[in-house]
Design a protein around this motif. Structure first.
Motif, PDB file in Angstrom:
ATOM      1  N   UNK A   1     117.645  68.893   2.602  1.00  0.00           N
ATOM      2  CA  UNK A   1     118.449  67.980   1.781  1.00  0.00           C
ATOM      3  C   UNK A   1     117.524  66.957   1.121  1.00  0.00           C
ATOM      4  N   UNK A   2     117.755  66.636  -0.150  1.00  0.00           N
ATOM      5  CA  UNK A   2     116.875  65.692  -0.865  1.00  0.00           C
ATOM      6  C   UNK A   2     116.729  64.335  -0.190  1.00  0.00           C
ATOM      7  N   UNK A   3     117.752  63.912   0.565  1.00  0.00           N
ATOM      8  CA  UNK A   3     117.692  62.609   1.225  1.00  0.00           C
ATOM      9  C   UNK A   3     116.950  62.660   2.565  1.00  0.00           C
ATOM     10  N   UNK A   4     116.548  63.845   2.977  1.00  0.00           N
ATOM     11  CA  UNK A   4     115.818  63.963   4.257  1.00  0.00           C
ATOM     12  C   UNK A   4     114.364  64.316   3.963  1.00  0.00           C
ATOM     13  N   UNK A   5     114.050  65.602   3.771  1.00  0.00           N
ATOM     14  CA  UNK A   5     112.669  65.982   3.455  1.00  0.00           C
ATOM     15  C   UNK A   5     112.536  66.586   2.059  1.00  0.00           C
ATOM     16  N   UNK A   6     113.619  67.144   1.547  1.00  0.00           N
ATOM     17  CA  UNK A   6     113.518  67.859   0.283  1.00  0.00           C
ATOM     18  C   UNK A   6     112.880  69.222   0.509  1.00  0.00           C
ATOM     19  N   UNK A   7     112.889  70.040  -0.514  1.00  0.00           N
ATOM     20  CA  UNK A   7     112.373  71.401  -0.379  1.00  0.00           C
ATOM     21  C   UNK A   7     110.881  71.418  -0.055  1.00  0.00           C
ATOM     22  N   UNK A   8     110.094  70.647  -0.784  1.00  0.00           N
ATOM     23  CA  UNK A   8     108.651  70.610  -0.539  1.00  0.00           C
ATOM     24  C   UNK A   8     108.316  70.110   0.849  1.00  0.00           C
ATOM     25  N   UNK A   9     108.951  69.031   1.244  1.00  0.00           N
ATOM     26  CA  UNK A   9     108.687  68.471   2.569  1.00  0.00           C
ATOM     27  C   UNK A   9     109.094  69.413   3.679  1.00  0.00           C
ATOM     28  N   UNK A  10     110.232  70.074   3.489  1.00  0.00           N
ATOM     29  CA  UNK A  10     110.694  71.038   4.491  1.00  0.00           C
ATOM     30  C   UNK A  10     109.695  72.176   4.652  1.00  0.00           C
ATOM     31  N   UNK A  11     109.177  72.697   3.542  1.00  0.00           N
ATOM     32  CA  UNK A  11     108.206  73.787   3.611  1.00  0.00           C
ATOM     33  C   UNK A  11     106.927  73.357   4.320  1.00  0.00           C
ATOM     34  N   UNK A  12     106.518  72.118   4.101  1.00  0.00           N
ATOM     35  CA  UNK A  12     105.327  71.605   4.780  1.00  0.00           C
ATOM     36  C   UNK A  12     105.561  71.556   6.289  1.00  0.00           C
ATOM     37  N   UNK A  13     106.711  71.044   6.699  1.00  0.00           N
ATOM     38  CA  UNK A  13     107.031  70.945   8.121  1.00  0.00           C
ATOM     39  C   UNK A  13     107.150  72.333   8.744  1.00  0.00           C
ATOM     40  N   UNK A  14     107.826  73.229   8.067  1.00  0.00           N
ATOM     41  CA  UNK A  14     107.991  74.596   8.582  1.00  0.00           C
ATOM     42  C   UNK A  14     106.634  75.278   8.727  1.00  0.00           C
ATOM     43  N   UNK A  15     105.810  75.175   7.691  1.00  0.00           N
ATOM     44  CA  UNK A  15     104.494  75.798   7.740  1.00  0.00           C
ATOM     45  C   UNK A  15     103.614  75.199   8.824  1.00  0.00           C
ATOM     46  N   UNK A  16     103.662  73.882   8.967  1.00  0.00           N
ATOM     47  CA  UNK A  16     102.864  73.217   9.999  1.00  0.00           C
ATOM     48  C   UNK A  16     103.312  73.648  11.391  1.00  0.00           C
ATOM     49  N   UNK A  17     104.622  73.783  11.592  1.00  0.00           N
ATOM     50  CA  UNK A  17     105.144  74.193  12.891  1.00  0.00           C
ATOM     51  C   UNK A  17     104.760  75.635  13.207  1.00  0.00           C
ATOM     52  N   UNK A  18     104.834  76.507  12.202  1.00  0.00           N
ATOM     53  CA  UNK A  18     104.442  77.897  12.405  1.00  0.00           C
ATOM     54  C   UNK A  18     102.975  77.984  12.823  1.00  0.00           C
ATOM     55  N   UNK A  19     102.105  77.291  12.074  1.00  0.00           N
ATOM     56  CA  UNK A  19     100.671  77.313  12.380  1.00  0.00           C
ATOM     57  C   UNK A  19     100.382  76.617  13.705  1.00  0.00           C
ATOM     58  N   UNK A  20     101.070  75.502  13.949  1.00  0.00           N
ATOM     59  CA  UNK A  20     100.857  74.779  15.203  1.00  0.00           C
ATOM     60  C   UNK A  20     101.211  75.628  16.404  1.00  0.00           C
ATOM     61  N   UNK A  21     102.319  76.363  16.313  1.00  0.00           N
ATOM     62  CA  UNK A  21     102.725  77.237  17.404  1.00  0.00           C
ATOM     63  C   UNK A  21     101.724  78.350  17.638  1.00  0.00           C
ATOM     64  N   UNK A  22     101.238  78.958  16.551  1.00  0.00           N
ATOM     65  CA  UNK A  22     100.283  80.062  16.680  1.00  0.00           C
ATOM     66  C   UNK A  22      98.944  79.592  17.233  1.00  0.00           C
ATOM     67  N   UNK A  23      98.434  78.482  16.719  1.00  0.00           N
ATOM     68  CA  UNK A  23      97.132  78.010  17.183  1.00  0.00           C
ATOM     69  C   UNK A  23      97.188  77.515  18.634  1.00  0.00           C
ATOM     70  N   UNK A  24      98.307  76.883  19.003  1.00  0.00           N
ATOM     71  CA  UNK A  24      98.441  76.445  20.395  1.00  0.00           C
ATOM     72  C   UNK A  24      98.494  77.660  21.312  1.00  0.00           C
ATOM     73  N   UNK A  25      99.212  78.675  20.891  1.00  0.00           N
ATOM     74  CA  UNK A  25      99.298  79.908  21.669  1.00  0.00           C
ATOM     75  C   UNK A  25      97.940  80.580  21.773  1.00  0.00           C
ATOM     76  N   UNK A  26      97.178  80.544  20.685  1.00  0.00           N
ATOM     77  CA  UNK A  26      95.838  81.132  20.693  1.00  0.00           C
ATOM     78  C   UNK A  26      94.923  80.369  21.643  1.00  0.00           C
ATOM     79  N   UNK A  27      95.028  79.060  21.633  1.00  0.00           N
ATOM     80  CA  UNK A  27      94.212  78.238  22.527  1.00  0.00           C
ATOM     81  C   UNK A  27      94.554  78.513  23.985  1.00  0.00           C
ATOM     82  N   UNK A  28      95.841  78.575  24.291  1.00  0.00           N
ATOM     83  CA  UNK A  28      96.285  78.796  25.669  1.00  0.00           C
ATOM     84  C   UNK A  28      95.902  80.188  26.186  1.00  0.00           C
ATOM     85  N   UNK A  29      95.851  81.158  25.275  1.00  0.00           N
ATOM     86  CA  UNK A  29      95.651  82.553  25.703  1.00  0.00           C
ATOM     87  C   UNK A  29      94.329  83.143  25.217  1.00  0.00           C
ATOM     88  N   UNK A  30      93.380  82.287  24.879  1.00  0.00           N
ATOM     89  CA  UNK A  30      92.119  82.765  24.309  1.00  0.00           C
ATOM     90  C   UNK A  30      91.329  83.687  25.238  1.00  0.00           C
TER      91      UNK A  30
END
Length: 207
Positions: free
Chosen positions: A79-108
């Motif tokens: 919603x434009x009053x919360x994050x907007x499309x650009x902000x939402x994509x940044x948060x989604x992308x950061x969460x996806x990468x954060x989850x993968x890298x944390x998993x990689x660190x834990x299971x290296x």
């Protein structure tokens, strides 16, 4: 169509997840080449798996659950009053990468470790929503609770369960995605923490 135009990124991400997962369901080679697999990532430098695994799922129910969460929480954040499309994509992308890298660190040290699913990314957007609506009712294990309580319990549970051996759920990806989502939200919306604090203070003060 109006709903799509209000939340285009949410629907595009849902479509990408559904299409990639459906292809993988009928194409084991595609699945094997794109899921999260520690050995090929670290030894074969197949870094694309860190992203592509976030669009694959282990079955229809797994896909349905993650897309239900993405549909519900993604539209709120976009919603434009919360994050907007650009902000939402940044948060989604950061969460996806954060989850993968944390998993990689834990299971290296576990080259055979494999995982897949959008739950790292969806964990991030759930925790992001908690900043803007800390007293919205969310459900964890069929127990309704305020979003702020849900967020704390979710992070603690994910951290504890990630340490278990022979787990079938990638709790470390949930934890990494949740934390990355929170951080990214505060970077995109520097006033997010103030919004959260004001609502908590008003509730505790009886306002």
């Amino acid at each position: 169509m109006e709903v799509f135009y209000q939340s285009p990124a949410t629907f595009v991400l849902i479509a990408a997840n559904v299409i990639a997962s459906m292809i993988a369901f009928s194409n084991p080679r595609f699945m094997e080449q794109n899921l999260f697999h520690v050995g090929p990532i670290l030894q074969g430098r197949e870094w694309h798996r860190i992203v592509t695994s976030g669009f694959l799922h282990g079955g229809f129910f797994h896909l349905l659950i993650n897309m239900y969460v993405l549909y519900g929480f993604g539209r709120l954040l976009e919603h434009p009053n919360v994050l907007g499309t650009g902000g939402f994509l940044i948060v989604y992308g950061a969460a996806l990468l954060g989850g993968s890298f944390w998993s990689l660190l834990e299971n290296r040290r576990k080259p055979d470790y494999r995982a897949l699913g959008a739950s790292g990314a969806t964990s991030g957007i759930i925790l992001s929503v908690c900043l803007f609506a800390p007293f919205a009712t969310l459900i964890l294990f069929v127990i309704p609770m305020p979003a702020v309580v849900f967020g704390v319990v979710f992070i603690v549970l994910s951290a504890v369960l990630a340490q278990r051996e022979n787990k079938v759920i990638g709790h470390e990806a949930h934890l990494g995605g949740a934390l990355a989502g929170l951080i990214a939200t505060m970077l995109v919306r520097p006033d997010a923490l103030s919004i959260f604090s004001e609502q908590v203070a008003a509730r505790l003060g009886g306002g």
